[in-house]
Design an enzyme around this catalytic site. Structure first.
Site, short mmCIF file in Angstrom:
data_model
loop_
_atom_site.label_atom_id
_atom_site.label_comp_id
_atom_site.label_asym_id
_atom_site.label_seq_id
_atom_site.Cartn_x
_atom_site.Cartn_y
_atom_site.Cartn_z
N ALA A 75 132.47 -13.14 -8.46
CA ALA A 75 133.72 -13.02 -7.71
C ALA A 75 133.66 -11.80 -6.79
O ALA A 75 132.82 -10.91 -6.96
CB ALA A 75 134.89 -12.88 -8.67
N GLN A 77 135.44 -9.31 -6.80
CA GLN A 77 135.61 -8.11 -7.61
C GLN A 77 134.70 -8.08 -8.84
O GLN A 77 135.01 -7.45 -9.85
CB GLN A 77 137.07 -7.97 -8.02
CG GLN A 77 138.00 -7.59 -6.89
CD GLN A 77 137.64 -6.24 -6.27
OE1 GLN A 77 137.19 -5.33 -6.96
NE2 GLN A 77 137.84 -6.11 -4.96
N SER A 78 133.55 -8.71 -8.73
CA SER A 78 132.63 -8.80 -9.87
C SER A 78 132.08 -7.43 -10.29
O SER A 78 131.47 -6.71 -9.48
CB SER A 78 131.46 -9.72 -9.52
OG SER A 78 130.44 -9.63 -10.48
N ASN A 79 132.24 -7.09 -11.55
CA ASN A 79 131.60 -5.90 -12.09
C ASN A 79 130.10 -6.08 -12.19
O ASN A 79 129.33 -5.13 -11.98
CB ASN A 79 132.16 -5.60 -13.49
CG ASN A 79 133.65 -5.34 -13.47
OD1 ASN A 79 134.12 -4.46 -12.77
ND2 ASN A 79 134.40 -6.13 -14.23
N VAL A 81 128.14 -7.87 -10.19
CA VAL A 81 127.52 -7.71 -8.87
C VAL A 81 127.47 -6.23 -8.50
O VAL A 81 126.47 -5.74 -7.97
CB VAL A 81 128.26 -8.54 -7.81
CG1 VAL A 81 127.71 -8.27 -6.42
CG2 VAL A 81 128.15 -10.03 -8.13
#
Length: 331
Positions: A75, A77-79, A81
Site C-alpha cells: 500500500a 503507506q506500507s511499512n 516497503v
C-alpha cells in the site's frame, strides 16, 4: 534445535540489539491483568518496525545472488516497503515499489505523508498500480521489465512473508523466549497483528519449541479467520520444511472481528485503542496493524476470552504511517 537450524542461513545483521520487553503498568492496572509489550516498533532501521527482521534474510539472499535492485509492493503507506527501501539505500541497491491505494482515498496526508514521504527520501522508484490483486505475478512482471533494461532485480514478497523471511520471526521468538525466561514469566498468550502471516508463522514455530504452553494469537487486520487461517498454516508448514522440522500439530490461533472495514482503514475500535494506549502509556500504535491488534486484545480481555495470566503484546511498528491518518483522528 531451532537455533542450530537457523545458523545455516546467511543474514545481514541489520537489527543489532534486542528490542525491549516492557511492562505497561497503567494499562495493566486499568485492565486488572498484567500486560507486557515487545517493542519491535523500536528496531534499528528507518523508524522501526518488524519487517527488518525478515529483510535480514531476504536481502542477504539478494546480495548473494548479485542483485542490484530490490522490487517489492504494498500500500502507499506500507511499512514493509519503507523498510525495504531503507535497506536498499543502506546496501547501495536501487528499489522499485509497486504501490496501491487500498482505501481509495484522496487525502493528501495519506497520499504524500508518512511512509510515502520516506520513500522519496530513500530514492525509491514508485510505480502506482490500480490494485495488487495478483502481487506475485505483478512483481515477476516488474522484475522482467527491469531485466530487459539490463538490471539484476530481486523480488521481495509483499510483507517479506515467505519462508525465508519468516526465519526472522523464528529468531525473534527465541529472543522473546529468552526474555521471558530471564523474568521467570510464563504469559497466558502472545498477541500479534496477523496480516501477511510471516510474523505469526515464525513466532508460532519458535514458541512450539521453547514455550509450547503459550499460544501465539493472531488478530487479523484484513481478513476473516476462515481466509487467514490457511495463509498462516501454509506459511508455517513451508517454514518448518525449510528448517527441517515437523510442523506443529495445533492449528494457528486467530481472532477476527477487528479488521473492518478493510485493510488499511481504521474502525472506531482501532482509533479508540490507539488513543487509549497513547494516553495511558505514551505508546504510539498505528491504524493499520497494531491499533487493530490492540483493539482485539482489549476486547478479548473485556469479554474474558483469553486464558488467565499475563499477556504479551508484540508491537510490530508502523509509527510513520500513523502521521498519514490525521484525517481519521480529527474527523
Amino acid at each position: 534445535m531451532l537455533a542450530t537450524a537457523l545458523a545455516r542461513f546467511p543474514r545481514l545483521e541489520l537489527q543489532l540489539s534486542v528490542t525491549s520487553l516492557d511492562l505497561l503498568p497503567r494499562l495493566s492496572a486499568e485492565l486488572g491483568r498484567t500486560v507486557y509489550c515487545k517493542r519491535d516498533d523500536t528496531t534499528s532501521l528507518a523508524l522501526g518496525g518488524n519487517k527488518v527482521r525478515k529483510l535480514e534474510y531476504l536481502v542477504a539472499e539478494a546480495l548473494a545472488e548479485g542483485a542490484d535492485t530490490l522490487v517489492t509492493a504494498g500500500a502507499i503507506q506500507s511499512n514493509h516497503v519503507r523498510q525495504t527501501a531503507a535497506v536498499a539505500a543502506q546496501q547501495g541497491l536501487a528499489c522499485v515499489a509497486l504501490l496501491e491505494n487500498p482505501i481509495a482515498t484522496q487525502d493528501e496526508d495519506y497520499l504524500h505523508g508518512g511512509n510515502r514521504l520516506l520513500l522519496d527520501l530513500f530514492g525509491v522508484e514508485v510505480r502506482p498500480v490500480a490494485a495488487l490483486d495478483d502481487p506475485h505475478h505483478q512483481l515477476q512482471a516488474e522484475a522482467q521489465r527491469l531485466r530487459q533494461q539490463g538490471r539484476t532485480p530481486k523480488v521481495i514478497p509483499v510483507g517479506g512473508s515467505n519462508a525465508l523471511g519468516a526465519l526472522g520471526y523464528v529468531r525473534t521468538g527465541l529472543e522473546l523466549a529468552d526474555q521471558l525466561d530471564a523474568l521467570a514469566l510464563q504469559p497466558a498468550a502472545v498477541i500479534v497483528a496477523s496480516g501477511s502471516a510471516g510474523t505469526q508463522a515464525g513466532l508460532d514455530l519458535a514458541f512450539n519449541e521453547r514455550c509450547p504452553a503459550v499460544p501465539v494469537i493472531g488478530i487479523t487486520v484484513s481478513r476473516t479467520v476462515d481466509e487467514q487461517l490457511p495463509k498462516v498454516a501454509a506459511l508455517r508448514q513451508q517454514l518448518a520444511a525449510l528448517l527441517g522440522l515437523a510442523d506443529p500439530a495445533i492449528a494457528p490461533r486467530l481472532h477476527d472481528g477487528y479488521q473492518g472495514p478493510r485493510y488499511g482503514e481504521p474502525n472506531p475500535g482501532t482509533l479508540a485503542a490507539i488513543r487509549r494506549l497513547a494516553r495511558l502509556e505514551g505508546l504510539v500504535l498505528d491504524p493499520v496493524y497494531t491499533g487493530k491488534a490492540m483493539a482485539g486484545l482489549l476486547d478479548l480481555v473485556a469479554r474474558d476470552e483469553l486464558p488467565p495470566g499475563p499477556l504479551v503484546f508484540l508491537h510490530t511498528g508502523g509509527t510513520p504511517g500513523t502521521f498519514a491518518y490525521r484525517h481519521w483522528f480529527t474527523s
